[in-house]
Scaffold this motif. Structure first.
Motif, short mmCIF file in Angstrom:
data_model
loop_
_atom_site.label_atom_id
_atom_site.label_comp_id
_atom_site.label_asym_id
_atom_site.label_seq_id
_atom_site.Cartn_x
_atom_site.Cartn_y
_atom_site.Cartn_z
N GLU A 1 0.85 -1.19 0.00
CA GLU A 1 0.00 0.00 0.00
C GLU A 1 0.89 1.24 0.00
N LEU A 2 0.44 2.28 -0.66
CA LEU A 2 1.15 3.55 -0.63
C LEU A 2 0.31 4.59 0.10
N GLY A 3 0.95 5.29 1.03
CA GLY A 3 0.27 6.31 1.80
C GLY A 3 1.07 7.60 1.82
N LEU A 4 0.53 8.59 2.52
CA LEU A 4 1.14 9.91 2.65
C LEU A 4 1.17 10.33 4.11
N ASP A 5 2.19 11.10 4.46
CA ASP A 5 2.28 11.69 5.80
C ASP A 5 2.58 13.18 5.69
N THR A 6 2.05 13.95 6.62
CA THR A 6 2.38 15.36 6.74
C THR A 6 2.49 15.72 8.21
N PHE A 7 3.39 16.63 8.52
CA PHE A 7 3.48 17.19 9.86
C PHE A 7 2.78 18.55 9.94
N GLY A 8 2.15 18.96 8.83
CA GLY A 8 1.51 20.26 8.81
C GLY A 8 2.51 21.40 8.78
N ASP A 9 3.60 21.20 8.01
CA ASP A 9 4.63 22.24 7.90
C ASP A 9 4.02 23.56 7.44
N ILE A 10 4.40 24.66 8.09
CA ILE A 10 3.97 25.98 7.66
C ILE A 10 4.66 26.30 6.34
N ILE B 1 15.69 10.20 0.96
CA ILE B 1 14.71 11.10 0.38
C ILE B 1 14.26 10.53 -0.97
N TYR B 2 12.96 10.38 -1.14
CA TYR B 2 12.37 9.79 -2.34
C TYR B 2 11.83 10.92 -3.22
N ALA B 3 12.74 11.56 -3.96
CA ALA B 3 12.37 12.74 -4.74
C ALA B 3 12.82 12.57 -6.18
N GLY B 4 11.96 13.02 -7.10
CA GLY B 4 12.30 12.95 -8.51
C GLY B 4 11.05 12.79 -9.35
N SER B 5 11.24 12.29 -10.55
CA SER B 5 10.13 11.99 -11.44
C SER B 5 9.37 10.79 -10.91
N PRO B 6 8.16 10.55 -11.42
CA PRO B 6 7.43 9.35 -10.98
C PRO B 6 8.22 8.06 -11.18
N GLU B 7 8.96 7.95 -12.27
CA GLU B 7 9.73 6.75 -12.54
C GLU B 7 10.86 6.57 -11.52
N THR B 8 11.56 7.66 -11.22
CA THR B 8 12.66 7.60 -10.26
C THR B 8 12.16 7.22 -8.88
N VAL B 9 11.09 7.87 -8.44
CA VAL B 9 10.55 7.59 -7.10
C VAL B 9 9.98 6.18 -7.02
N ALA B 10 9.31 5.74 -8.09
CA ALA B 10 8.73 4.39 -8.09
C ALA B 10 9.82 3.33 -7.98
N ARG B 11 10.91 3.51 -8.71
CA ARG B 11 12.00 2.53 -8.63
C ARG B 11 12.59 2.47 -7.23
N LYS B 12 12.75 3.61 -6.60
CA LYS B 12 13.35 3.64 -5.27
C LYS B 12 12.40 3.04 -4.24
N ILE B 13 11.11 3.33 -4.34
CA ILE B 13 10.13 2.75 -3.41
C ILE B 13 10.07 1.24 -3.59
N VAL C 1 3.07 6.96 -9.74
CA VAL C 1 3.98 6.16 -8.91
C VAL C 1 3.31 4.87 -8.44
N LEU C 2 2.09 4.96 -7.96
CA LEU C 2 1.38 3.78 -7.44
C LEU C 2 1.34 2.63 -8.45
N PRO C 3 0.84 2.83 -9.68
CA PRO C 3 0.83 1.70 -10.62
C PRO C 3 2.23 1.26 -11.04
N LEU C 4 3.18 2.20 -11.12
CA LEU C 4 4.55 1.82 -11.48
C LEU C 4 5.17 0.92 -10.42
N VAL C 5 4.96 1.24 -9.15
CA VAL C 5 5.49 0.41 -8.06
C VAL C 5 4.91 -1.00 -8.14
N HIS C 6 3.62 -1.09 -8.34
CA HIS C 6 2.98 -2.40 -8.44
C HIS C 6 3.53 -3.20 -9.63
#
Length: 344
Positions: A5-14, A284-296, A333-338
């Protein structure tokens, strides 16, 4: 095939708006709810909001923000990242999340932790010298409350309970995790109480956390527990290209790291450090969808993770850029990771 599963987190950064001005705490909170709505629309599994009591972050009461999100979402699970149990009361925490579970039709999750900041301890009258015992005792009480039956409990950090009950009752129980930063003792304790393990990987490679995952599984077996999920929490940002994502994220990450680093004695953050962090060995998982998907996908395969939560809000990154990151995360990213995991 290993599914994740892919999720998101935030700390509510100003954040800083597109006009270059600081966004208010109130607007930041409203923006978070909009971000949760988009995360639900693009098919993500989880949306987590952290608890902090500092000027860089707008959210000190994540359950209220999550309740607002629950009213505007349909499928996505909603939880914390993390709830600072050490400086809260387990009974009140459980009752708040049982209420959120009702409002969300069973989509509430709580990730319990000690937090990476200490402001809540003096704010709520706790002594930092009790750091360890506070979490141990309160986690023990919370674990008993999870059964939703009358509890008799005694400890040193709060009043004892005798045949005490908690309300409201949930319809199907509450999902709970413990957030761990890399302490073997914390991993074993998480297994002993039978919680999911959420690994906060904010520095270094994911591979170095594999021994903790193995320890967790061995500990579950030794305590006679069923298999529980393993999750990963790491920062990142997605844009159409690597260069765009890095250029958008670096100033925000630099501001965030230097503000915290000034208190903790860290050296100033640099482009060189950033480029290492966004590389294969960084957290840090930053980049294009392809880059981030490969790293995840690589992280999931290495750790056997069941969920990956991207901390998409980082420092002063604007609301608009975060919305685009969320959109790409869910739609690309989600479908690429799968696909990557299926082909592996």
């Amino acid at each position: 095939m290993h599914t994740v599963e892919l999720g998101l987190d935030t700390f509510g950064d100003i954040t800083i708006g597109e006009d270059g001005q600081r966004v208010s705490d109130a607007q930041t909170i409203r923006d978070i709810v909009d971000q949760a709505v988009l995360a639900d629309q693009v098919g993500l599994s989880f949306f987590g909001v952290g608890e902090h009591h500092r000027h860089e972050f707008a959210v000190s009461s994540p359950e209220l923000v999550l309740a607002a999100a629950a009213a505007r979402t349909e499928q996505i699970h909603l939880g914390t990242a993390v709830t600072v149990l050490s400086s809260d009361d387990p009974v009140r925490v459980y009752e708040r999340f049982a209420t959120l579970d009702a409002l969300s039709h069973g989509r509430a999750e709580v990730i319990l932790g000690r937090g990476s900041f200490i402001e809540s301890f003096p704010l709520f009258g706790y002594d930092l010298s009790d750091y360890e015992v506070l979490f141990e005792e309160k986690l023990d009480l919370f674990s008993q409350l999870m059964a939703e039956k009358p509890v008799t409990w005694q400890g040193t950090t709060r009043a004892s309970l005798t045949d005490a009950d908690v309300f409201p009752k949930t319809e199907s129980g509450l999902t709970a995790w413990v957030g761990v930063g890399g302490s073997p003792e914390s991993v074993v304790r998480t297994a002993r109480y039978g919680y999911g393990l959420m690994l906060a990987i904010i520095g270094g490679s994911a591979e170095r956390f594999r021994p903790y995952v193995d320890l967790y599984h061995r500990s579950l077996d030794s305590f006679g527990r069923d298999r529980m999920p393993v999750g990963v929490h790491s920062p990142g940002h997605i844009a159409d290209t690597d260069a765009q994502a890095w250029e958008e994220l670096y100033p925000a990450m630099e501001a965030n790291r230097n503000a915290i680093g000034a208190e903790r004695g860290w050296p100033p953050y640099s482009r060189l450090q950033f480029q290492h962090d966004v590389g294969p060995e960084g957290a840090i998982y930053a980049g294009s969808p392809e880059t981030v998907a490969r790293k995840i996908a690589a992280t999931v395969a290495t750790l056997g993770a069941d969920r990956f939560d991207l901390k998409y809000a980082n420092g002063t990154l604007s609301h608009g850029k975060m919305l685009r990151s969320i959109e790409l995360y869910g739609t690309k990213v989600l479908p690429l990771v799968h696909d990557l995991l299926a082909s592996a």
